[in-house]
Motif scaffolding. Structure first.
Motif, PDB file in Angstrom:
ATOM      1  N   PHE A 110     -36.149  48.076 -48.936  1.00 23.33           N
ATOM      2  CA  PHE A 110     -35.420  48.798 -47.726  1.00 23.33           C
ATOM      3  C   PHE A 110     -35.605  47.886 -46.667  1.00 23.33           C
ATOM      4  O   PHE A 110     -34.698  47.331 -46.182  1.00 23.33           O
ATOM      5  N   PHE A 111     -36.698  47.321 -46.318  1.00 24.75           N
ATOM      6  CA  PHE A 111     -37.031  46.350 -45.195  1.00 24.75           C
ATOM      7  C   PHE A 111     -36.438  45.256 -45.316  1.00 24.75           C
ATOM      8  O   PHE A 111     -35.976  44.460 -44.312  1.00 24.75           O
ATOM      9  N   GLY A 112     -36.654  44.487 -46.519  1.00 24.09           N
ATOM     10  CA  GLY A 112     -36.107  43.167 -47.031  1.00 24.09           C
ATOM     11  C   GLY A 112     -34.666  43.231 -46.698  1.00 24.09           C
ATOM     12  O   GLY A 112     -33.774  42.210 -46.134  1.00 24.09           O
ATOM     13  N   VAL A 113     -33.930  44.370 -47.415  1.00 23.45           N
ATOM     14  CA  VAL A 113     -32.651  44.255 -47.482  1.00 23.45           C
ATOM     15  C   VAL A 113     -31.917  44.342 -45.998  1.00 23.45           C
ATOM     16  O   VAL A 113     -31.147  43.856 -45.568  1.00 23.45           O
ATOM     17  N   THR A 114     -32.677  45.195 -45.218  1.00 20.97           N
ATOM     18  CA  THR A 114     -32.053  45.279 -43.526  1.00 20.97           C
ATOM     19  C   THR A 114     -32.208  44.034 -42.989  1.00 20.97           C
ATOM     20  O   THR A 114     -31.443  43.807 -42.169  1.00 20.97           O
ATOM     21  N   ALA A 115     -33.434  43.502 -43.004  1.00 18.64           N
ATOM     22  CA  ALA A 115     -33.595  42.328 -42.361  1.00 18.64           C
ATOM     23  C   ALA A 115     -32.988  41.018 -42.766  1.00 18.64           C
ATOM     24  O   ALA A 115     -32.258  40.399 -42.027  1.00 18.64           O
ATOM     25  N   GLY A 116     -32.507  40.952 -44.000  1.00 19.69           N
ATOM     26  CA  GLY A 116     -31.739  39.985 -44.714  1.00 19.69           C
ATOM     27  C   GLY A 116     -30.295  39.992 -44.028  1.00 19.69           C
ATOM     28  O   GLY A 116     -29.812  39.130 -43.689  1.00 19.69           O
ATOM     29  N   VAL A 117     -29.879  41.305 -44.171  1.00 17.89           N
ATOM     30  CA  VAL A 117     -28.509  41.539 -43.905  1.00 17.89           C
ATOM     31  C   VAL A 117     -28.174  41.207 -42.356  1.00 17.89           C
ATOM     32  O   VAL A 117     -27.285  40.690 -41.725  1.00 17.89           O
ATOM     33  N   ILE A 118     -28.963  41.764 -41.608  1.00 16.84           N
ATOM     34  CA  ILE A 118     -28.846  41.464 -39.958  1.00 16.84           C
ATOM     35  C   ILE A 118     -28.842  39.948 -39.535  1.00 16.84           C
ATOM     36  O   ILE A 118     -28.294  39.633 -39.124  1.00 16.84           O
ATOM     37  N   LEU A 119     -30.055  39.300 -40.441  1.00 19.80           N
ATOM     38  CA  LEU A 119     -30.084  37.957 -40.073  1.00 19.80           C
ATOM     39  C   LEU A 119     -28.813  37.263 -40.488  1.00 19.80           C
ATOM     40  O   LEU A 119     -28.421  36.196 -39.949  1.00 19.80           O
ATOM     41  N   ALA A 120     -28.427  37.575 -41.728  1.00 22.53           N
ATOM     42  CA  ALA A 120     -27.026  36.908 -42.319  1.00 22.53           C
ATOM     43  C   ALA A 120     -25.867  36.876 -41.422  1.00 22.53           C
ATOM     44  O   ALA A 120     -25.087  35.975 -40.871  1.00 22.53           O
ATOM     45  N   VAL A 121     -25.991  38.284 -40.740  1.00 27.39           N
ATOM     46  CA  VAL A 121     -24.628  38.740 -39.834  1.00 27.39           C
ATOM     47  C   VAL A 121     -24.918  37.696 -38.552  1.00 27.39           C
ATOM     48  O   VAL A 121     -23.816  37.220 -38.183  1.00 27.39           O
ATOM     49  N   ALA A 122     -26.176  37.604 -38.110  1.00 28.27           N
ATOM     50  CA  ALA A 122     -26.351  37.062 -36.935  1.00 28.27           C
ATOM     51  C   ALA A 122     -26.044  35.504 -37.005  1.00 28.27           C
ATOM     52  O   ALA A 122     -25.651  34.980 -36.051  1.00 28.27           O
ATOM     53  N   ALA A 123     -26.553  34.999 -38.136  1.00 24.79           N
ATOM     54  CA  ALA A 123     -26.220  33.641 -38.523  1.00 24.79           C
ATOM     55  C   ALA A 123     -24.942  33.214 -38.741  1.00 24.79           C
ATOM     56  O   ALA A 123     -24.337  32.133 -38.569  1.00 24.79           O
ATOM     57  N   GLY A 124     -24.094  34.148 -39.544  1.00 28.93           N
ATOM     58  CA  GLY A 124     -22.915  33.675 -39.857  1.00 28.93           C
ATOM     59  C   GLY A 124     -21.869  34.055 -39.015  1.00 28.93           C
ATOM     60  O   GLY A 124     -20.794  33.429 -38.878  1.00 28.93           O
ATOM     61  N   LEU A 125     -21.874  34.779 -38.158  1.00 23.74           N
ATOM     62  CA  LEU A 125     -20.890  34.993 -37.041  1.00 23.74           C
ATOM     63  C   LEU A 125     -21.110  34.567 -35.545  1.00 23.74           C
ATOM     64  O   LEU A 125     -20.351  34.536 -34.678  1.00 23.74           O
ATOM     65  N   SER A 126     -22.331  33.877 -35.544  1.00 22.06           N
ATOM     66  CA  SER A 126     -22.420  32.956 -34.316  1.00 22.06           C
ATOM     67  C   SER A 126     -23.146  31.679 -34.599  1.00 22.06           C
ATOM     68  O   SER A 126     -24.052  31.592 -35.266  1.00 22.06           O
ATOM     69  N   ARG A 127     -22.728  30.895 -33.693  1.00 24.53           N
ATOM     70  CA  ARG A 127     -23.065  29.274 -33.831  1.00 24.53           C
ATOM     71  C   ARG A 127     -24.597  29.404 -33.537  1.00 24.53           C
ATOM     72  O   ARG A 127     -25.499  28.710 -33.888  1.00 24.53           O
ATOM     73  N   GLY A 128     -24.779  30.004 -32.311  1.00 20.50           N
ATOM     74  CA  GLY A 128     -26.247  30.225 -31.645  1.00 20.50           C
ATOM     75  C   GLY A 128     -26.976  30.792 -32.858  1.00 20.50           C
ATOM     76  O   GLY A 128     -28.046  30.003 -32.995  1.00 20.50           O
ATOM     77  N   GLY A 129     -26.503  31.816 -33.376  1.00 17.96           N
ATOM     78  CA  GLY A 129     -27.418  32.374 -34.297  1.00 17.96           C
ATOM     79  C   GLY A 129     -27.713  31.545 -35.574  1.00 17.96           C
ATOM     80  O   GLY A 129     -28.869  31.639 -36.113  1.00 17.96           O
ATOM     81  N   GLU A 130     -26.870  30.755 -35.958  1.00 19.97           N
ATOM     82  CA  GLU A 130     -26.904  29.664 -37.003  1.00 19.97           C
ATOM     83  C   GLU A 130     -28.086  28.687 -36.679  1.00 19.97           C
ATOM     84  O   GLU A 130     -28.817  28.487 -37.532  1.00 19.97           O
ATOM     85  N   TYR A 131     -27.886  28.163 -35.309  1.00 26.03           N
ATOM     86  CA  TYR A 131     -28.816  27.035 -34.886  1.00 26.03           C
ATOM     87  C   TYR A 131     -30.127  27.486 -34.826  1.00 26.03           C
ATOM     88  O   TYR A 131     -31.140  26.952 -35.071  1.00 26.03           O
ATOM     89  N   LEU A 132     -30.225  29.012 -34.553  1.00 20.55           N
ATOM     90  CA  LEU A 132     -31.725  29.400 -34.346  1.00 20.55           C
ATOM     91  C   LEU A 132     -32.457  30.016 -35.628  1.00 20.55           C
ATOM     92  O   LEU A 132     -33.653  29.845 -35.806  1.00 20.55           O
ATOM     93  N   LEU A 133     -31.482  30.538 -36.503  1.00 21.34           N
ATOM     94  CA  LEU A 133     -32.091  31.304 -37.740  1.00 21.34           C
ATOM     95  C   LEU A 133     -31.998  30.457 -39.004  1.00 21.34           C
ATOM     96  O   LEU A 133     -32.725  30.472 -39.796  1.00 21.34           O
TER      97      LEU A 133
END
Length: 294
Positions: A110-133
């Motif tokens: 549960f914790f792994g799926v939640t964290a992985g999806v949130i990080l993927a969305v943050a990195a995939g939809l934002s250049r800033g998120g991609e550069y940081l994550l």
């Protein structure tokens, strides 16, 4: 792919359409009408076909034990394993350990799926998120979660928190890598169309991002489920007092191969069942796709 489809349509037109004033190609027309094209796909799926391989493996194990070719001191026979499983169930020892293991694996998943999806969305939809994550997560992918055990034990101790964290880390990386790859692989023309239709952010995510990233999400989820069971096997042998891994570790101390096999079978059943459940949900959610898997 487009060239192949165009060639297929051209071949159909050339074969079926007769030439004006010329002889009719009855042989070619009959061949197309009967549908005798060469099949290149894997063929029709069989119900419960994935159970054939495991069933043959068990039959080979049973035959080797019955014929005396398999030393019971090395690997107990299926009959002995079934009897041991019955004893463990009768005493309640198997159920107690299974429940503890399911709780650990479920929390880590549960914790792994939640964290992985949130990080993927943050990195995939934002250049800033991609550069940081993306950089730190790619570094984490190169470091196995089990290699971080000494550091996690130093930080979190040897209790349940450390065990769940090890499982969650392995799951999160699989979820991130596959969801991020699928999300960033969405055709840019869909994004341009959404911009042309003046869609807001929420509608864009619901109509474009979610459908486009679902295939990668389910691949990551299947790998994450497998990763959760692999991590569980390891963490339950580190100062644990319960769980399937602990039961197997104790059996290894006394050379009880039948108990070890019972534990392995329990892992196999839960791993196979969880993967089948994810596959069923995937087929339902992605029913609009036509793939070789059927």
């Amino acid at each position: 792919m487009t060239d192949l489809l165009a060639k297929a349509r051209t071949a159909d037109t050339e074969t079926v359409t007769p030439q004006p004033g010329g002889p009719r190609n009855t042989e070619g027309t009959a061949r197309v009408s009967k549908g005798t094209r060469r099949r290149l796909g894997p063929g029709r799926a069989l119900p419960f076909g994935r159970l054939i391989g495991p069933a043959l493996l068990v039959l080979a194990w049973w035959a080797a034990s019955a014929s005396g070719h398999l030393d019971p001191r090395i690997l107990s026979s299926p009959g002995t394993v079934l009897a041991t499983a019955g004893d463990l169930v009768a005493t309640g020892r198997l159920q107690d350990n299974v429940l503890i293991s399911l709780q650990r694996a479920g929390l880590g998943l549960f914790f792994g799926v939640t964290a992985g999806v949130i990080l993927a969305v943050a990195a995939g939809l934002s250049r800033g998120g991609e550069y940081l994550l993306d950089g730190p997560l790619q570094i984490k992918r190169a470091i196995p979660s089990l290699a971080m055990l000494p550091l996690l034990i130093l930080w979190l101790g040897i209790g349940e928190q450390m065990k769940v964290t090890v499982i969650a880390l392995g799951v999160a990386v699989n979820m991130y890598i596959n969801t991020y790859a699928s999300l960033t692989g969405i055709d840019s023309r869909y994004v341009e169309l959404a911009e042309g239709l003046d869609l807001n952010r929420a509608t864009f995510i619901r109509k474009v991002v979610v459908p486009g990233s679902l295939p990668g999400f389910f691949v990551g989820l299947r790998l994450g489920v497998t990763s959760s069971w692999l991590g569980l096997i390891v963490v339950e042998q580190i100062n644990a007092t319960s769980g399937i891994g602990y039961m197997m570790f104790q059996a290894q101390q006394y050379a009880q191969s039948d108990v070890i096999i019972v534990g392995l079978v329990a892992y196999v059943i839960f791993g196979f069942a969880s993967d089948a459940a994810v596959r069923a949900v995937e087929r339902k959610a992605l029913s609009w796709r036509r793939t070789l898997a059927g």
